[in-house]
Design a protein around this motif. Structure first.
Motif, PDB file in Angstrom:
ATOM      1  N   LYS A   3       0.831  -1.213   0.000  1.00 39.93           N
ATOM      2  CA  LYS A   3       0.000   0.000   0.000  1.00 39.93           C
ATOM      3  C   LYS A   3       0.864   1.261   0.000  1.00 39.93           C
ATOM      4  O   LYS A   3       0.506   2.260  -0.610  1.00 39.93           O
ATOM      5  CB  LYS A   3      -0.947  -0.009   1.182  1.00 39.93           C
ATOM      6  CG  LYS A   3      -1.958  -1.127   1.133  1.00 39.93           C
ATOM      7  CD  LYS A   3      -3.319  -0.626   1.491  1.00 39.93           C
ATOM      8  CE  LYS A   3      -4.274  -1.797   1.510  1.00 39.93           C
ATOM      9  NZ  LYS A   3      -5.258  -1.714   0.477  1.00 39.93           N
ATOM     10  N   VAL A   4       1.996   1.201   0.687  1.00 42.05           N
ATOM     11  CA  VAL A   4       2.913   2.349   0.707  1.00 42.05           C
ATOM     12  C   VAL A   4       3.481   2.578  -0.685  1.00 42.05           C
ATOM     13  O   VAL A   4       3.515   3.707  -1.175  1.00 42.05           O
ATOM     14  CB  VAL A   4       4.047   2.136   1.735  1.00 42.05           C
ATOM     15  CG1 VAL A   4       5.077   3.246   1.637  1.00 42.05           C
ATOM     16  CG2 VAL A   4       3.479   2.060   3.134  1.00 42.05           C
ATOM     17  N   ASP A   5       3.915   1.497  -1.335  1.00 37.83           N
ATOM     18  CA  ASP A   5       4.447   1.618  -2.692  1.00 37.83           C
ATOM     19  C   ASP A   5       3.384   2.162  -3.644  1.00 37.83           C
ATOM     20  O   ASP A   5       3.674   2.992  -4.511  1.00 37.83           O
ATOM     21  CB  ASP A   5       4.960   0.265  -3.189  1.00 37.83           C
ATOM     22  CG  ASP A   5       6.202  -0.199  -2.437  1.00 37.83           C
ATOM     23  OD1 ASP A   5       6.916   0.664  -1.868  1.00 37.83           O
ATOM     24  OD2 ASP A   5       6.446  -1.418  -2.404  1.00 37.83           O
ATOM     25  N   GLU A   6       2.159   1.712  -3.453  1.00 34.89           N
ATOM     26  CA  GLU A   6       1.053   2.197  -4.286  1.00 34.89           C
ATOM     27  C   GLU A   6       0.813   3.686  -4.041  1.00 34.89           C
ATOM     28  O   GLU A   6       0.612   4.458  -4.977  1.00 34.89           O
ATOM     29  CB  GLU A   6      -0.211   1.395  -3.965  1.00 34.89           C
ATOM     30  CG  GLU A   6      -1.390   1.729  -4.835  1.00 34.89           C
ATOM     31  CD  GLU A   6      -2.625   0.899  -4.483  1.00 34.89           C
ATOM     32  OE1 GLU A   6      -3.740   1.399  -4.738  1.00 34.89           O
ATOM     33  OE2 GLU A   6      -2.477  -0.221  -3.963  1.00 34.89           O
ATOM     34  N   ALA A   7       0.854   4.101  -2.784  1.00 33.64           N
ATOM     35  CA  ALA A   7       0.662   5.520  -2.455  1.00 33.64           C
ATOM     36  C   ALA A   7       1.774   6.361  -3.067  1.00 33.64           C
ATOM     37  O   ALA A   7       1.509   7.444  -3.618  1.00 33.64           O
ATOM     38  CB  ALA A   7       0.623   5.710  -0.946  1.00 33.64           C
ATOM     39  N   ILE A   8       3.000   5.889  -2.985  1.00 36.32           N
ATOM     40  CA  ILE A   8       4.124   6.625  -3.575  1.00 36.32           C
ATOM     41  C   ILE A   8       3.933   6.761  -5.079  1.00 36.32           C
ATOM     42  O   ILE A   8       4.144   7.838  -5.647  1.00 36.32           O
ATOM     43  CB  ILE A   8       5.466   5.948  -3.232  1.00 36.32           C
ATOM     44  CG1 ILE A   8       5.764   6.131  -1.738  1.00 36.32           C
ATOM     45  CG2 ILE A   8       6.605   6.503  -4.087  1.00 36.32           C
ATOM     46  CD1 ILE A   8       6.929   5.319  -1.233  1.00 36.32           C
ATOM     47  N   ALA A   9       3.530   5.675  -5.718  1.00 36.72           N
ATOM     48  CA  ALA A   9       3.293   5.720  -7.169  1.00 36.72           C
ATOM     49  C   ALA A   9       2.211   6.742  -7.506  1.00 36.72           C
ATOM     50  O   ALA A   9       2.335   7.496  -8.492  1.00 36.72           O
ATOM     51  CB  ALA A   9       2.903   4.332  -7.684  1.00 36.72           C
ATOM     52  N   LEU A  10       1.159   6.805  -6.690  1.00 38.98           N
ATOM     53  CA  LEU A  10       0.089   7.777  -6.933  1.00 38.98           C
ATOM     54  C   LEU A  10       0.573   9.213  -6.716  1.00 38.98           C
ATOM     55  O   LEU A  10       0.215  10.118  -7.468  1.00 38.98           O
ATOM     56  CB  LEU A  10      -1.119   7.462  -6.044  1.00 38.98           C
ATOM     57  CG  LEU A  10      -1.893   6.202  -6.421  1.00 38.98           C
ATOM     58  CD1 LEU A  10      -2.934   5.877  -5.359  1.00 38.98           C
ATOM     59  CD2 LEU A  10      -2.543   6.343  -7.787  1.00 38.98           C
ATOM     60  N   TYR A  11       1.386   9.420  -5.679  1.00 39.04           N
ATOM     61  CA  TYR A  11       1.964  10.750  -5.459  1.00 39.04           C
ATOM     62  C   TYR A  11       2.841  11.155  -6.643  1.00 39.04           C
ATOM     63  O   TYR A  11       2.785  12.295  -7.114  1.00 39.04           O
ATOM     64  CB  TYR A  11       2.799  10.777  -4.176  1.00 39.04           C
ATOM     65  CG  TYR A  11       2.030  11.014  -2.898  1.00 39.04           C
ATOM     66  CD1 TYR A  11       1.130  12.055  -2.778  1.00 39.04           C
ATOM     67  CD2 TYR A  11       2.238  10.194  -1.799  1.00 39.04           C
ATOM     68  CE1 TYR A  11       0.434  12.275  -1.602  1.00 39.04           C
ATOM     69  CE2 TYR A  11       1.551  10.404  -0.608  1.00 39.04           C
ATOM     70  CZ  TYR A  11       0.649  11.447  -0.518  1.00 39.04           C
ATOM     71  OH  TYR A  11      -0.031  11.669   0.650  1.00 39.04           O
ATOM     72  N   GLU A  12       3.632  10.212  -7.141  1.00 40.25           N
ATOM     73  CA  GLU A  12       4.503  10.515  -8.286  1.00 40.25           C
ATOM     74  C   GLU A  12       3.676  10.834  -9.529  1.00 40.25           C
ATOM     75  O   GLU A  12       4.008  11.742 -10.290  1.00 40.25           O
ATOM     76  CB  GLU A  12       5.469   9.357  -8.536  1.00 40.25           C
ATOM     77  CG  GLU A  12       6.541   9.277  -7.466  1.00 40.25           C
ATOM     78  CD  GLU A  12       7.408   8.031  -7.541  1.00 40.25           C
ATOM     79  OE1 GLU A  12       7.045   7.078  -8.282  1.00 40.25           O
ATOM     80  OE2 GLU A  12       8.442   8.002  -6.852  1.00 40.25           O
TER      81      GLU A  12
END
Length: 114
Positions: A3-12
């Motif tokens: 979920k953290v990796d997914e959130a980072i991808a969305l922020y990027e």
């Protein structure tokens, strides 16, 4: 972790969109939000500090008052990084005795090396 990796991808993704539409303040604010998340979830002080510095530089360049609002967040992350380091007890002692000069020295030194 996923979920953290997914959130980072969305922020990027958000930052890419902000860049495309010319919303530099939005990009800077997104960088600040990513920095907060990285500290809270991963304890990644170095990346968070880099993101905060970049965000503040962008905001100062465009004259946004948000730059001043974001600086305490940067200082807090720097202090957390120091407290988690071998120098932590020295900073903790300075904080407890409210030794502003020593606290400032710790923060300035850590910002210079980041």
């Amino acid at each position: 972790q996923g979920k953290v990796d997914e959130a980072i991808a969305l922020y990027e993704q958000s930052m890419e969109i902000e860049e495309k539409i010319g919303n530099v303040q939005g990009k800077a604010i997104t960088l600040g939000m990513m920095a907060q998340m990285l500290v809270q979830v991963r304890g990644d002080f170095d990346t968070a500090i880099r993101y905060f510095k970049e965000a503040i530089a962008i905001l100062e360049k465009i004259g946004s008052p948000v730059a001043e609002q974001m600086k305490p967040d940067l200082i807090q992350v720097v202090a957390q990084k120091i407290l988690a380091s071998p120098q932590g007890p020295q900073l903790q002692q300075a904080l407890e005795s409210e030794d502003q000069a020593t606290i400032s020295q710790f923060i300035q030194a850590a910002l210079a090396e980041s």
